[in-house]
Design a protein around this motif. Structure first.
Motif, PDB file in Angstrom:
ATOM      1  N   GLU A 163       0.735  -1.236  -0.081  1.00 17.99           N
ATOM      2  CA  GLU A 163       0.161   0.024  -0.013  1.00 17.99           C
ATOM      3  C   GLU A 163       0.880   1.295   0.075  1.00 17.99           C
ATOM      4  O   GLU A 163       0.682   2.143  -0.691  1.00 17.99           O
ATOM      5  CB  GLU A 163      -0.906  -0.067   1.032  1.00 17.99           C
ATOM      6  CG  GLU A 163      -2.318  -0.586   0.966  1.00 17.99           C
ATOM      7  CD  GLU A 163      -3.184   0.387   0.026  1.00 17.99           C
ATOM      8  OE1 GLU A 163      -2.926   1.316  -0.139  1.00 17.99           O
ATOM      9  OE2 GLU A 163      -4.255  -0.750  -0.177  1.00 17.99           O
ATOM     10  N   LEU A 166       2.600   1.841  -3.231  1.00 21.43           N
ATOM     11  CA  LEU A 166       1.767   2.432  -4.088  1.00 21.43           C
ATOM     12  C   LEU A 166       1.311   3.751  -3.979  1.00 21.43           C
ATOM     13  O   LEU A 166       1.339   4.945  -4.711  1.00 21.43           O
ATOM     14  CB  LEU A 166       0.487   1.792  -4.319  1.00 21.43           C
ATOM     15  CG  LEU A 166      -0.812   2.408  -5.009  1.00 21.43           C
ATOM     16  CD1 LEU A 166      -0.376   2.480  -6.416  1.00 21.43           C
ATOM     17  CD2 LEU A 166      -2.191   1.727  -4.657  1.00 21.43           C
ATOM     18  N   ARG A 170       2.763   6.337  -6.770  1.00 19.54           N
ATOM     19  CA  ARG A 170       1.705   7.063  -7.516  1.00 19.54           C
ATOM     20  C   ARG A 170       0.694   7.769  -7.268  1.00 19.54           C
ATOM     21  O   ARG A 170      -0.017   8.280  -8.065  1.00 19.54           O
ATOM     22  CB  ARG A 170       1.171   5.698  -8.344  1.00 19.54           C
ATOM     23  CG  ARG A 170       1.924   4.981  -9.178  1.00 19.54           C
ATOM     24  CD  ARG A 170       2.395   5.725 -10.402  1.00 19.54           C
ATOM     25  NE  ARG A 170       3.301   5.057 -11.297  1.00 19.54           N
ATOM     26  CZ  ARG A 170       4.233   5.737 -12.186  1.00 19.54           C
ATOM     27  NH1 ARG A 170       4.452   7.085 -11.791  1.00 19.54           N
ATOM     28  NH2 ARG A 170       4.909   5.040 -12.922  1.00 19.54           N
ATOM     29  N   ARG A 171       0.670   8.155  -5.830  1.00 16.09           N
ATOM     30  CA  ARG A 171      -0.485   9.345  -5.481  1.00 16.09           C
ATOM     31  C   ARG A 171       0.028  10.553  -5.284  1.00 16.09           C
ATOM     32  O   ARG A 171       1.332  10.917  -4.946  1.00 16.09           O
ATOM     33  CB  ARG A 171      -1.013   8.801  -4.163  1.00 16.09           C
ATOM     34  CG  ARG A 171      -2.111   7.450  -4.324  1.00 16.09           C
ATOM     35  CD  ARG A 171      -2.741   7.228  -2.979  1.00 16.09           C
ATOM     36  NE  ARG A 171      -2.540   5.956  -2.630  1.00 16.09           N
ATOM     37  CZ  ARG A 171      -3.366   4.912  -2.787  1.00 16.09           C
ATOM     38  NH1 ARG A 171      -4.572   5.235  -3.123  1.00 16.09           N
ATOM     39  NH2 ARG A 171      -3.087   3.839  -2.301  1.00 16.09           N
ATOM     40  N   GLU A 175      -3.552  13.077  -2.063  1.00 12.21           N
ATOM     41  CA  GLU A 175      -4.097  11.871  -1.875  1.00 12.21           C
ATOM     42  C   GLU A 175      -3.340  10.858  -0.690  1.00 12.21           C
ATOM     43  O   GLU A 175      -3.627   9.970  -0.042  1.00 12.21           O
ATOM     44  CB  GLU A 175      -4.016  11.019  -3.369  1.00 12.21           C
ATOM     45  CG  GLU A 175      -4.746  11.547  -4.508  1.00 12.21           C
ATOM     46  CD  GLU A 175      -4.521  11.165  -5.755  1.00 12.21           C
ATOM     47  OE1 GLU A 175      -5.375  11.361  -6.511  1.00 12.21           O
ATOM     48  OE2 GLU A 175      -3.268  10.586  -6.050  1.00 12.21           O
ATOM     49  N   ALA A 251      -8.703   9.389  -2.108  1.00  8.81           N
ATOM     50  CA  ALA A 251      -7.156   8.533  -2.030  1.00  8.81           C
ATOM     51  C   ALA A 251      -7.400   7.311  -2.943  1.00  8.81           C
ATOM     52  O   ALA A 251      -6.465   6.507  -3.041  1.00  8.81           O
ATOM     53  CB  ALA A 251      -7.033   7.968  -0.572  1.00  8.81           C
ATOM     54  N   ASP A 252      -8.579   7.194  -3.465  1.00  2.00           N
ATOM     55  CA  ASP A 252      -8.921   5.948  -4.137  1.00  2.00           C
ATOM     56  C   ASP A 252      -8.484   4.761  -3.360  1.00  2.00           C
ATOM     57  O   ASP A 252      -7.956   3.892  -3.878  1.00  2.00           O
ATOM     58  CB  ASP A 252      -8.267   6.032  -5.510  1.00  2.00           C
ATOM     59  CG  ASP A 252      -8.706   4.931  -6.575  1.00  2.00           C
ATOM     60  OD1 ASP A 252      -9.643   4.466  -6.411  1.00  2.00           O
ATOM     61  OD2 ASP A 252      -7.850   4.441  -7.260  1.00  2.00           O
TER      62      ASP A 252
ATOM     63  N   LYS B  87       0.333  -2.908  -8.066  1.00  2.00           N
ATOM     64  CA  LYS B  87      -0.996  -2.613  -7.890  1.00  2.00           C
ATOM     65  C   LYS B  87      -1.282  -1.294  -8.745  1.00  2.00           C
ATOM     66  O   LYS B  87      -0.514  -0.549  -9.414  1.00  2.00           O
ATOM     67  CB  LYS B  87      -0.964  -2.012  -6.330  1.00  2.00           C
ATOM     68  CG  LYS B  87      -1.051  -3.177  -5.336  1.00  2.00           C
ATOM     69  CD  LYS B  87      -0.947  -2.304  -4.059  1.00  2.00           C
ATOM     70  CE  LYS B  87      -2.144  -1.934  -3.321  1.00  2.00           C
ATOM     71  NZ  LYS B  87      -2.757  -2.667  -2.591  1.00  2.00           N
ATOM     72  N   LEU B  89      -4.024   2.158  -9.249  1.00  2.00           N
ATOM     73  CA  LEU B  89      -5.216   2.569  -8.823  1.00  2.00           C
ATOM     74  C   LEU B  89      -6.319   2.803  -9.978  1.00  2.00           C
ATOM     75  O   LEU B  89      -5.967   2.302 -11.008  1.00  2.00           O
ATOM     76  CB  LEU B  89      -4.908   4.254  -8.769  1.00  2.00           C
ATOM     77  CG  LEU B  89      -3.920   4.508  -7.702  1.00  2.00           C
ATOM     78  CD1 LEU B  89      -3.163   6.081  -7.715  1.00  2.00           C
ATOM     79  CD2 LEU B  89      -4.510   4.270  -6.532  1.00  2.00           C
ATOM     80  N   SER B  90      -7.799   3.219  -9.685  1.00  4.07           N
ATOM     81  CA  SER B  90      -8.846   2.922 -10.503  1.00  4.07           C
ATOM     82  C   SER B  90      -8.572   3.842 -11.986  1.00  4.07           C
ATOM     83  O   SER B  90      -9.487   3.468 -12.481  1.00  4.07           O
ATOM     84  CB  SER B  90      -9.991   3.312  -9.635  1.00  4.07           C
ATOM     85  OG  SER B  90      -9.894   4.677  -9.428  1.00  4.07           O
ATOM     86  N   ARG B  93      -3.123   4.593 -12.844  1.00  3.40           N
ATOM     87  CA  ARG B  93      -1.931   4.555 -12.516  1.00  3.40           C
ATOM     88  C   ARG B  93      -1.356   3.326 -12.093  1.00  3.40           C
ATOM     89  O   ARG B  93      -2.019   2.739 -11.195  1.00  3.40           O
ATOM     90  CB  ARG B  93      -1.712   5.848 -11.706  1.00  3.40           C
ATOM     91  CG  ARG B  93      -1.676   7.145 -11.987  1.00  3.40           C
ATOM     92  CD  ARG B  93      -1.692   7.948 -11.059  1.00  3.40           C
ATOM     93  NE  ARG B  93      -3.130   8.334 -10.289  1.00  3.40           N
ATOM     94  CZ  ARG B  93      -3.319   8.941  -9.318  1.00  3.40           C
ATOM     95  NH1 ARG B  93      -2.497   9.934  -8.827  1.00  3.40           N
ATOM     96  NH2 ARG B  93      -4.734   9.090  -8.995  1.00  3.40           N
ATOM     97  N   GLN B  95       1.566   1.019 -10.135  1.00  3.23           N
ATOM     98  CA  GLN B  95       3.005   0.912  -9.423  1.00  3.23           C
ATOM     99  C   GLN B  95       3.536  -0.586  -9.449  1.00  3.23           C
ATOM    100  O   GLN B  95       2.563  -1.565  -8.867  1.00  3.23           O
ATOM    101  CB  GLN B  95       2.913   1.554  -7.806  1.00  3.23           C
ATOM    102  CG  GLN B  95       4.171   0.997  -7.009  1.00  3.23           C
ATOM    103  CD  GLN B  95       5.196   2.018  -7.521  1.00  3.23           C
ATOM    104  OE1 GLN B  95       4.998   3.140  -7.897  1.00  3.23           O
ATOM    105  NE2 GLN B  95       6.628   1.680  -7.461  1.00  3.23           N
ATOM    106  N   LEU B  97       5.473  -3.203  -7.646  1.00  4.59           N
ATOM    107  CA  LEU B  97       5.957  -3.403  -6.185  1.00  4.59           C
ATOM    108  C   LEU B  97       7.389  -4.029  -6.258  1.00  4.59           C
ATOM    109  O   LEU B  97       8.179  -3.392  -5.584  1.00  4.59           O
ATOM    110  CB  LEU B  97       4.949  -4.220  -5.581  1.00  4.59           C
ATOM    111  CG  LEU B  97       3.575  -3.545  -5.666  1.00  4.59           C
ATOM    112  CD1 LEU B  97       2.470  -4.644  -4.788  1.00  4.59           C
ATOM    113  CD2 LEU B  97       3.610  -2.375  -4.714  1.00  4.59           C
TER     114      LEU B  97
END
Lengths: 264, 264
Positions: A163, A166, A170-171, A175, A251-252, B87, B89-90, B93, B95, B97
């Motif tokens: 988590e 990610l 990517r946030r 986010e 935060a999706d 992983k 995101l919706s 995007r 990532q 791991l």
DNA sequence: CGATGGTTTGACGCTACTCAACATAAGTGG
DNA sequence: CCACTTATGTTGAGTAGCGTCAAACCATCG
């Protein structure tokens, strides 16, 4: 909350980082386990854990009780309080890998890789159950169920790391902040740390920045923004989420309910 | 290298993602284990693994053989080839791991948490040993040493995740690229994948970008820069490090020698 | 030959970083 | 009790690193 440190920072604790814990319960009376927030365990296993536990330890906020260069592979269960794992670059840049809450098991990696390669620091006053690193294989042999549980805990922590990876990868800033709050709240909830809809929040903004891979200044501005949007509230070191829906949308984040994990 | 796929991408493999593997050796003849790059194991344990293994599986590059939403908790050992966990995101995007090399064990987390929450995709043609998820506790009970090894593997992977988190959180673009190359080279080295001072490098720049938390364009520019500096070389999909010292200095990487890990 | 997937380059804009100053609270020693 | 320090939070200004958009290039393949 059974053991609270938030009423008063208990400055008296001072630097007594290795004081013998005076009032540590036997494992059978473990307040944490009794909270009912952990996976069940057999009496035999419980007895084994009691026997496996060597000492207890208290540490004041800011104490680094595992150094990045450490080679002694002691094992810990965080019994009460908050801590965090971190890594640093040689020029001082620090990354917080994940936060540790009561019940978290610490130190498995050192036992296998040579040395720690990560540090662990207390955020609040913490109490720790200390286990020797030598008996590990014995534990697996005598009580495979406990070995299984250790693997389980390790897997859970890996999920948190996924988590976080990610998040930092990517946030964007907003986010990330939203994600951190949701994650901490969720995890605290699982171990019964929610009081009046709020959880203790012992991080300062530098901690948040280091956990999210952001600069201190930008973290501040971002947090202020989310605050102004009414998404959360921090009062006297207690965090409450004022708009969970919006936070999750931002935060999706999925709202997977966290299941109980074992307690060693 | 025992099983090579880099000579020709073997497009003939096509979409035969579940074809019965025709030429899979028995575990006793496992080429990977024979390479001598893994921790030793007892004959009993070897026999157990052989029995535990249910099927084999081949997958073509690009095949997602664990979906992020997957709930069936099959366990895999990557026998040959490269893959990666990711992983998303919706909004798309992604990532990455961590990358998976021969010998890596996959799927423990699904077994404990409900569902996968991460996907796994093949980078090259891969062959996998498939184990049922049900027998896991039994494995711990019958052969605690194997349970121990699983925990060991899990801890090793966590160490890689820690590294990656530090990288995406606190290193700049050039440092990230340097770090990735060093890490992959080091890990490939441990499992005997270095040929003539080079390792296979099946990633395209999008993979690199997704692993490092960078955009594709910026990744390209950064890689070009390091290339111009003479730090590395990629030819025909093979990577060699031309100035390891400089790479390590740039990435601020320690040169801890990776020790052998178990092979399940 | 066109289609496709990957790489490369330039232009431009924004997010997040750095520097710097100030605010506030709490603790410390005189 | 006050001057001083330290830790933390806040805000503004300027900038750099990285992201986005767009287009061209190149190799491979059908």
């Amino acid at each position: 909350m059974s053991i609270s440190h938030s009423q008063k920072p208990a400055a008296g604790n001072g630097s007594a980082t290795t004081a013998p814990a005076p009032h540590f319960p036997r494992c059978a009376d473990c307040a944490l386990r009794r909270s009912g927030n952990f996976a069940p365990i057999t009496p035999t296993e419980l007895a084994f854990i009691q026997d496996f536990r060597r000492e207890n330890r208290l540490a004041a906020p800011g104490t680094v009780f595992i150094r990045e260069s450490s080679t002694d592979g002691k094992l810990y269960t965080l019994y009460a309080g908050w801590a965090f794992r971190f890594k640093t670059l040689s020029d001082g840049r620090r990354q917080i890998l994940n936060f540790l809450l009561p019940g978290d098991f610490i130190g498995m990696q050192q036992h296998f890789n040579d040395g720690a390669a990560y540090g662990v620091e207390a955020l609040t006053p913490v109490s720790l159950c200390v286990f020797p690193q030598t008996g590990l294989l014995g534990l697996f042999k005598e009580l495979p169920g406990l070995g299984f549980d250790l693997t389980w805990l390790s897997a859970s922590q890996k999920t948190v790391l996924d988590e976080n990876l990610l998040t930092t990868g990517r946030r964007n800033a907003a986010e990330r902040v939203a994600m951190l709050m949701l994650q901490l709240f969720q995890r605290a909830e699982r171990v019964g740390l929610v009081v009046d809809g709020a959880i203790e929040f012992p991080l300062n903004q530098q901690h948040v920045a280091d956990a999210l891979g952001l600069s201190l200044v930008h973290t501040n501005k971002t947090m202020r923004r989310l605050l102004a949007m009414g998404l959360y509230k921090i009062e006297n070191g207690w965090l409450s989420l004022r708009d969970t829906k919006a936070l999750k949308r931002l935060a999706d984040a999925d709202d997977a309910l966290l299941r109980p994990v074992p307690l060693i």
